[in-house]
Design an enzyme around this catalytic site. Structure first.
Site, mmCIF file in Angstrom:
data_model
loop_
_atom_site.group_PDB
_atom_site.id
_atom_site.type_symbol
_atom_site.label_atom_id
_atom_site.label_comp_id
_atom_site.label_asym_id
_atom_site.label_seq_id
_atom_site.Cartn_x
_atom_site.Cartn_y
_atom_site.Cartn_z
ATOM 1 N N SER A 72 -0.201 5.529 -1.541
ATOM 2 C CA SER A 72 -0.753 6.759 -0.956
ATOM 3 C C SER A 72 -0.446 6.803 0.538
ATOM 4 O O SER A 72 0.120 5.856 1.098
ATOM 5 C CB SER A 72 -2.267 6.858 -1.207
ATOM 6 N N GLY A 73 -0.818 7.929 1.163
ATOM 7 C CA GLY A 73 -0.782 8.050 2.620
ATOM 8 C C GLY A 73 0.539 7.686 3.270
ATOM 9 O O GLY A 73 1.623 8.053 2.816
ATOM 10 N N GLY A 122 0.825 -1.217 0.000
ATOM 11 C CA GLY A 122 0.000 0.000 0.000
ATOM 12 C C GLY A 122 0.850 1.255 0.000
ATOM 13 O O GLY A 122 0.565 2.219 0.711
ATOM 14 N N ALA A 123 1.890 1.263 -0.841
ATOM 15 C CA ALA A 123 2.794 2.424 -0.886
ATOM 16 C C ALA A 123 2.330 3.465 -1.901
ATOM 17 O O ALA A 123 3.062 4.410 -2.188
ATOM 18 C CB ALA A 123 4.218 1.965 -1.194
ATOM 19 N N SER A 170 -2.757 0.246 15.178
ATOM 20 C CA SER A 170 -3.563 1.458 15.315
ATOM 21 C C SER A 170 -3.851 1.736 16.771
ATOM 22 O O SER A 170 -3.632 0.906 17.641
ATOM 23 C CB SER A 170 -4.866 1.321 14.549
ATOM 24 N N GLY A 206 2.103 4.805 3.543
ATOM 25 C CA GLY A 206 2.999 3.946 2.770
ATOM 26 C C GLY A 206 3.867 4.753 1.819
ATOM 27 O O GLY A 206 5.088 4.541 1.717
ATOM 28 N N TYR A 232 -12.840 -2.784 10.822
ATOM 29 C CA TYR A 232 -11.492 -2.204 10.672
ATOM 30 C C TYR A 232 -10.709 -2.316 11.976
ATOM 31 O O TYR A 232 -9.559 -2.748 11.995
ATOM 32 C CB TYR A 232 -11.608 -0.736 10.235
#
Ligand code: NDP
Length: 315
Positions: free
Chosen positions: A12-13, A9-10, A142, A15, A190
């Site tokens: 966006s955000g 998941g690099a 998280s 990553g 989540y």
């Protein structure tokens, strides 16, 4: 030699910010493991990551076939693996109905936990074989694992129960789409998946740290209120959430700062202890945080490991 780090998941955000921070040191080659190949290439270029420091490889965590294919392709590339970062996630807080992965698992837990669980298991041997001075497997956690904060206690709270929904397939057909067997709730799914991430990191540590020398860690980088994670949320929430985090909870952290934090967990020699859940205080210095009761329950971690093995076809 340069280190090689895979970041899921690099595109966006967190990553992407981490890929940028670690590539800019000039000491690392980043494998950006992403479901949208073109988006990832464009994002890397826009972020100014120099071309010799990254490679994009296709990975869709919502398909176990894709996870296996990614692991094969990586192994055939002949690159060593020094650090694996399980970062990608989906968050579906406003979904009324569950959606599913290719194998029929509820999408949040299927992507965030089961996809990463299989990936990490398939690549553990590669990490073990690395001759890099510090090899690491990082699973992004998280705040839902912190009971010492307000945000960690906002309902719906994570609760895996006795894992009955997961054990019977998490498919919404002959089982509930929720790990604890309850009604579908996207925000809870989540949070449950993040508790799974933190339990998995600790179980990896207990089973494999001594044997492999790999450092297993998790972290809460702070509230990065502007990432794509909140893209499914209602517009008013997306407008008010960043200032709320900045001025009220003061948990706000920029993507850039969060990327630097995760980059520390990848390469800083002082963060080499295994089995740790890292957090940062207001001065941006790292500390070993305590996990909530459920997120540090050894018996649950073992059971989660065994049930997950069955679901992804490892047992
Ligand atoms: P983003 O939505 O910006 O990034 C999520 C990434 O995951 C994207 O690159 C996305 O790809 C990718 N992804 C989603 N589904 C899949 C899939 N099936 N296969 C492969 N990749 C996929 O969110 P963040 O950067 O905020 O989240 C990154 C991590 O940080 C997560 O683990 C999250 O739980 C954690 N985190 C975030 C916090 C925050 O405040 N934002 C706080 C604490 C933890 P694409 O670009 O194609 O959509």
């Amino acid at each position: 030699r340069k280190g090689t780090v895979i970041i899921t998941g690099a595109s966006s955000g967190l990553g992407l910010a981490t890929a940028k921070a670690i590539a800019d040191t000039g000491k690392w080659h980043v494998i950006m493991a992403c479901r949208n190949f073109l988006k990832a290439v464009k994002a890397a270029k826009k972020a100014g990551i120099s071309e010799e420091n990254f490679t994009v490889m296709h990975l869709d965590l919502a398909s176990l076939d894709s996870v296996r294919q990614f692991a094969d392709t990586f192994k055939r590339s002949g690159r060593p693996l020094d650090v694996l970062v399980c970062n990608a996630a989906v968050y579906l807080p406003t979904a009324k109905e569950p959606t599913y992965t290719a194998e029929g698992f509820e999408l949040s837990v299927g992507t965030n936990h089961l996809g990463h669980f299989l990936l990490a298991r398939l690549l553990l041997d590669d990490l073990k074989q690395s001759d890099y001075p510090q090899k690491r497997l990082i699973i992004v956690g998280s705040i839902t694992g912190n009971t010492n904060t307000l945000a960690g206690n906002v309902p719906p709270k994570a609760n895996l129960g006795d894992l009955r929904g997961l054990a019977s397939g998490l498919n919404g057909q002959n089982s509930s789409p929720m790990i604890d067997g309850g009604e579908f709730d996207g925000a809870k799914a989540y949070k449950d998946s993040k508790v799974c991430n933190m339990l998995t990191m600790q179980e990896f540590h207990r089973r494999f740290h001594e044997e492999t020398g790999v450092t297993f860690s998790s972290l809460y980088p702070g509230c990065i209120a502007e990432t794509g994670l909140f893209r499914e949320h209602i517009p008013l929430f997306r407008l008010l959430f960043p200032p709320f985090q900045k001025y009220i909870t003061k948990g706000y952290v920029s993507e850039e700062e969060a990327g630097k934090r995760l980059a520390q967990v990848i390469s800083d020699p002082s963060l080499s202890k295994s089995g740790v859940y890292w957090s940062w205080n207001k001065n941006s210095s790292s500390f070993e945080n305590q996990l909530s009761k459920e997120a540090s329950d050894e018996e649950k971690a073992r059971k989660l490991w065994e049930v997950s093995e069955k679901l992804v076809g490892l047992a």
